[in-house]
Write a protein that holds these residues in place. Structure first.
Motif, PDB file in Angstrom:
ATOM      1  N   VAL A  26     -94.177  43.812  -5.602  1.00  9.00           N
ATOM      2  CA  VAL A  26     -94.734  42.689  -5.309  1.00  9.00           C
ATOM      3  C   VAL A  26     -95.582  42.745  -3.940  1.00  9.00           C
ATOM      4  O   VAL A  26     -96.901  42.347  -3.847  1.00  9.00           O
ATOM      5  CB  VAL A  26     -94.108  41.446  -5.211  1.00  9.00           C
ATOM      6  N   LYS A  27     -95.092  43.195  -2.871  1.00  9.62           N
ATOM      7  CA  LYS A  27     -95.665  43.560  -1.738  1.00  9.62           C
ATOM      8  C   LYS A  27     -96.847  44.550  -1.718  1.00  9.62           C
ATOM      9  O   LYS A  27     -97.815  44.152  -1.084  1.00  9.62           O
ATOM     10  CB  LYS A  27     -94.535  43.900  -0.643  1.00  9.62           C
ATOM     11  N   ILE A  28     -96.810  45.489  -2.623  1.00  6.17           N
ATOM     12  CA  ILE A  28     -97.800  46.366  -2.756  1.00  6.17           C
ATOM     13  C   ILE A  28     -98.800  45.828  -3.417  1.00  6.17           C
ATOM     14  O   ILE A  28    -100.130  45.876  -3.187  1.00  6.17           O
ATOM     15  CB  ILE A  28     -97.299  47.538  -3.563  1.00  6.17           C
ATOM     16  N   ALA A  29     -98.552  44.680  -4.725  1.00  5.37           N
ATOM     17  CA  ALA A  29     -99.697  44.135  -5.099  1.00  5.37           C
ATOM     18  C   ALA A  29    -100.313  43.252  -4.206  1.00  5.37           C
ATOM     19  O   ALA A  29    -101.610  43.166  -4.440  1.00  5.37           O
ATOM     20  CB  ALA A  29     -98.941  43.369  -6.378  1.00  5.37           C
ATOM     21  N   PHE A  30     -99.698  42.286  -3.522  1.00  6.95           N
ATOM     22  CA  PHE A  30    -100.313  41.549  -2.351  1.00  6.95           C
ATOM     23  C   PHE A  30    -101.162  42.357  -1.528  1.00  6.95           C
ATOM     24  O   PHE A  30    -102.134  41.802  -1.122  1.00  6.95           O
ATOM     25  CB  PHE A  30     -99.103  40.705  -1.827  1.00  6.95           C
ATOM     26  N   GLU A  31    -100.664  43.345  -1.094  1.00  4.30           N
ATOM     27  CA  GLU A  31    -101.531  44.204  -0.199  1.00  4.30           C
ATOM     28  C   GLU A  31    -102.818  44.669  -0.931  1.00  4.30           C
ATOM     29  O   GLU A  31    -103.713  44.636  -0.250  1.00  4.30           O
ATOM     30  CB  GLU A  31    -100.801  45.517   0.561  1.00  4.30           C
ATOM     31  N   ASN A  39    -112.106  45.001   2.492  1.00  9.65           N
ATOM     32  CA  ASN A  39    -111.852  46.473   2.560  1.00  9.65           C
ATOM     33  C   ASN A  39    -111.768  46.870   3.915  1.00  9.65           C
ATOM     34  O   ASN A  39    -111.465  48.295   4.104  1.00  9.65           O
ATOM     35  CB  ASN A  39    -112.637  47.336   1.636  1.00  9.65           C
ATOM     36  N   THR A  40    -111.996  46.179   4.888  1.00  3.80           N
ATOM     37  CA  THR A  40    -112.070  46.634   6.335  1.00  3.80           C
ATOM     38  C   THR A  40    -110.647  46.539   6.921  1.00  3.80           C
ATOM     39  O   THR A  40    -110.371  46.806   8.013  1.00  3.80           O
ATOM     40  CB  THR A  40    -113.129  45.907   7.410  1.00  3.80           C
ATOM     41  N   LEU A  41    -109.739  45.810   6.347  1.00  9.27           N
ATOM     42  CA  LEU A  41    -108.401  45.472   6.555  1.00  9.27           C
ATOM     43  C   LEU A  41    -107.482  46.938   6.803  1.00  9.27           C
ATOM     44  O   LEU A  41    -107.468  47.544   5.904  1.00  9.27           O
ATOM     45  CB  LEU A  41    -107.788  44.632   5.998  1.00  9.27           C
ATOM     46  N   SER A  42    -106.696  47.120   7.889  1.00  7.67           N
ATOM     47  CA  SER A  42    -106.106  48.159   7.843  1.00  7.67           C
ATOM     48  C   SER A  42    -104.675  47.808   7.305  1.00  7.67           C
ATOM     49  O   SER A  42    -104.275  46.511   6.936  1.00  7.67           O
ATOM     50  CB  SER A  42    -105.492  48.459   9.203  1.00  7.67           C
ATOM     51  N   ILE A  43    -103.726  48.915   7.319  1.00  8.97           N
ATOM     52  CA  ILE A  43    -102.501  48.616   6.492  1.00  8.97           C
ATOM     53  C   ILE A  43    -101.579  47.505   7.359  1.00  8.97           C
ATOM     54  O   ILE A  43    -101.048  46.762   7.249  1.00  8.97           O
ATOM     55  CB  ILE A  43    -101.616  49.960   6.096  1.00  8.97           C
ATOM     56  N   ASP A  63     -89.792  26.936  -1.035  1.00 14.23           N
ATOM     57  CA  ASP A  63     -91.208  25.880  -1.005  1.00 14.23           C
ATOM     58  C   ASP A  63     -91.822  26.020   0.347  1.00 14.23           C
ATOM     59  O   ASP A  63     -91.195  25.879   1.469  1.00 14.23           O
ATOM     60  CB  ASP A  63     -90.648  24.525  -1.034  1.00 14.23           C
ATOM     61  N   HIS A  64     -92.980  26.524   0.225  1.00 16.49           N
ATOM     62  CA  HIS A  64     -93.743  26.948   1.427  1.00 16.49           C
ATOM     63  C   HIS A  64     -95.266  27.100   0.895  1.00 16.49           C
ATOM     64  O   HIS A  64     -95.658  27.582  -0.127  1.00 16.49           O
ATOM     65  CB  HIS A  64     -93.231  28.509   1.797  1.00 16.49           C
ATOM     66  N   THR A  65     -96.109  26.643   1.956  1.00 17.96           N
ATOM     67  CA  THR A  65     -97.777  26.718   1.759  1.00 17.96           C
ATOM     68  C   THR A  65     -98.278  27.034   2.935  1.00 17.96           C
ATOM     69  O   THR A  65     -97.808  26.499   4.190  1.00 17.96           O
ATOM     70  CB  THR A  65     -98.304  25.653   1.059  1.00 17.96           C
ATOM     71  N   GLU A  66     -98.965  28.091   3.123  1.00 17.64           N
ATOM     72  CA  GLU A  66     -99.595  28.631   4.346  1.00 17.64           C
ATOM     73  C   GLU A  66    -101.003  29.131   4.068  1.00 17.64           C
ATOM     74  O   GLU A  66    -101.142  29.750   3.370  1.00 17.64           O
ATOM     75  CB  GLU A  66     -98.927  29.610   5.227  1.00 17.64           C
ATOM     76  N   VAL A  67    -101.904  28.832   5.037  1.00 13.58           N
ATOM     77  CA  VAL A  67    -103.234  29.138   4.721  1.00 13.58           C
ATOM     78  C   VAL A  67    -103.856  29.934   6.138  1.00 13.58           C
ATOM     79  O   VAL A  67    -103.295  29.517   7.312  1.00 13.58           O
ATOM     80  CB  VAL A  67    -104.389  28.003   4.502  1.00 13.58           C
ATOM     81  N   TYR A  68    -104.357  31.011   5.905  1.00 13.63           N
ATOM     82  CA  TYR A  68    -104.814  31.864   7.102  1.00 13.63           C
ATOM     83  C   TYR A  68    -106.286  32.238   6.856  1.00 13.63           C
ATOM     84  O   TYR A  68    -106.622  32.933   5.657  1.00 13.63           O
ATOM     85  CB  TYR A  68    -103.966  32.899   7.332  1.00 13.63           C
ATOM     86  N   THR A  69    -107.210  32.257   7.763  1.00 15.37           N
ATOM     87  CA  THR A  69    -108.495  32.561   7.614  1.00 15.37           C
ATOM     88  C   THR A  69    -109.030  33.930   8.613  1.00 15.37           C
ATOM     89  O   THR A  69    -108.501  33.737   9.561  1.00 15.37           O
ATOM     90  CB  THR A  69    -109.572  31.497   7.711  1.00 15.37           C
ATOM     91  N   LEU A  70    -109.481  35.046   8.198  1.00 14.51           N
ATOM     92  CA  LEU A  70    -109.981  36.039   8.859  1.00 14.51           C
ATOM     93  C   LEU A  70    -111.311  36.948   8.001  1.00 14.51           C
ATOM     94  O   LEU A  70    -111.235  36.925   7.062  1.00 14.51           O
ATOM     95  CB  LEU A  70    -108.544  37.152   8.651  1.00 14.51           C
ATOM     96  N   ASN A  71    -112.004  37.025   8.890  1.00 10.19           N
ATOM     97  CA  ASN A  71    -113.213  37.724   8.347  1.00 10.19           C
ATOM     98  C   ASN A  71    -113.998  37.103   7.263  1.00 10.19           C
ATOM     99  O   ASN A  71    -114.477  37.890   6.250  1.00 10.19           O
ATOM    100  CB  ASN A  71    -112.776  39.216   8.086  1.00 10.19           C
ATOM    101  N   ASN A  72    -113.935  35.945   7.354  1.00 12.52           N
ATOM    102  CA  ASN A  72    -114.712  34.899   6.258  1.00 12.52           C
ATOM    103  C   ASN A  72    -113.953  35.147   4.935  1.00 12.52           C
ATOM    104  O   ASN A  72    -114.481  34.847   3.789  1.00 12.52           O
ATOM    105  CB  ASN A  72    -116.279  35.338   5.953  1.00 12.52           C
ATOM    106  N   VAL A  73    -112.880  35.208   4.963  1.00 11.76           N
ATOM    107  CA  VAL A  73    -111.677  35.129   3.875  1.00 11.76           C
ATOM    108  C   VAL A  73    -110.659  34.276   4.169  1.00 11.76           C
ATOM    109  O   VAL A  73    -109.992  34.329   5.141  1.00 11.76           O
ATOM    110  CB  VAL A  73    -111.486  36.691   3.451  1.00 11.76           C
ATOM    111  N   THR A  74    -110.554  33.245   3.196  1.00 13.79           N
ATOM    112  CA  THR A  74    -109.188  32.427   3.474  1.00 13.79           C
ATOM    113  C   THR A  74    -108.247  32.741   2.467  1.00 13.79           C
ATOM    114  O   THR A  74    -108.524  32.835   1.239  1.00 13.79           O
ATOM    115  CB  THR A  74    -109.756  30.794   3.196  1.00 13.79           C
ATOM    116  N   TYR A  75    -107.039  32.972   3.119  1.00 12.93           N
ATOM    117  CA  TYR A  75    -106.104  33.514   2.324  1.00 12.93           C
ATOM    118  C   TYR A  75    -104.983  32.112   2.293  1.00 12.93           C
ATOM    119  O   TYR A  75    -104.817  31.566   3.140  1.00 12.93           O
ATOM    120  CB  TYR A  75    -105.223  34.631   2.886  1.00 12.93           C
ATOM    121  N   THR A  76    -104.305  32.190   1.034  1.00 14.75           N
ATOM    122  CA  THR A  76    -103.480  30.841   0.683  1.00 14.75           C
ATOM    123  C   THR A  76    -102.256  31.599   0.322  1.00 14.75           C
ATOM    124  O   THR A  76    -102.176  32.253  -1.008  1.00 14.75           O
ATOM    125  CB  THR A  76    -103.899  29.815  -0.043  1.00 14.75           C
TER     126      THR A  76
END
Length: 93
Positions: A26-31, A39-43, A63-76
């Protein structure tokens, strides 16, 4: 797809069973999802984003929700005991 026929959002969902029994996969799939979105993100950056989003990698659903934005991409990242799932989404601006 957005109006320019570019991908606008990428999502991956897993069940609590997958988190418990195949957590490394699952972690590999999420990465891979993070890499597909930017594609500029390092490991190390990919791991840091998952940490900031609250993906613990311990195979336990909370139960958890978190949002983070980096390089014009919003990750939820959203996990729900009631829905028995965890979802990682990347939305490109």
């Amino acid at each position: 797809m957005n109006k320019d026929n570019n991908i606008g959002k990428i999502s991956a969902a897993v069940s609590s069973n997958a988190l418990a029994t195949q957590n490394k996969e699952v972690k590999i799939a999420f990465e891979a999802l993070l890499q597909s979105a930017d594609n500029t993100l390092s490991i190390q950056q990919q791991s840091a984003i998952l940490d900031k989003l609250g993906f613990t990698g311990v195979g336990k659903l909370v139960d958890h929700t978190e949002v983070y934005t980096l390089n014009n991409v919003t990750y939820t990242y959203h996990s729900s005991i009631e829905n028995d799932s965890a979802i990682l989404q990347a939305k490109l601006k």
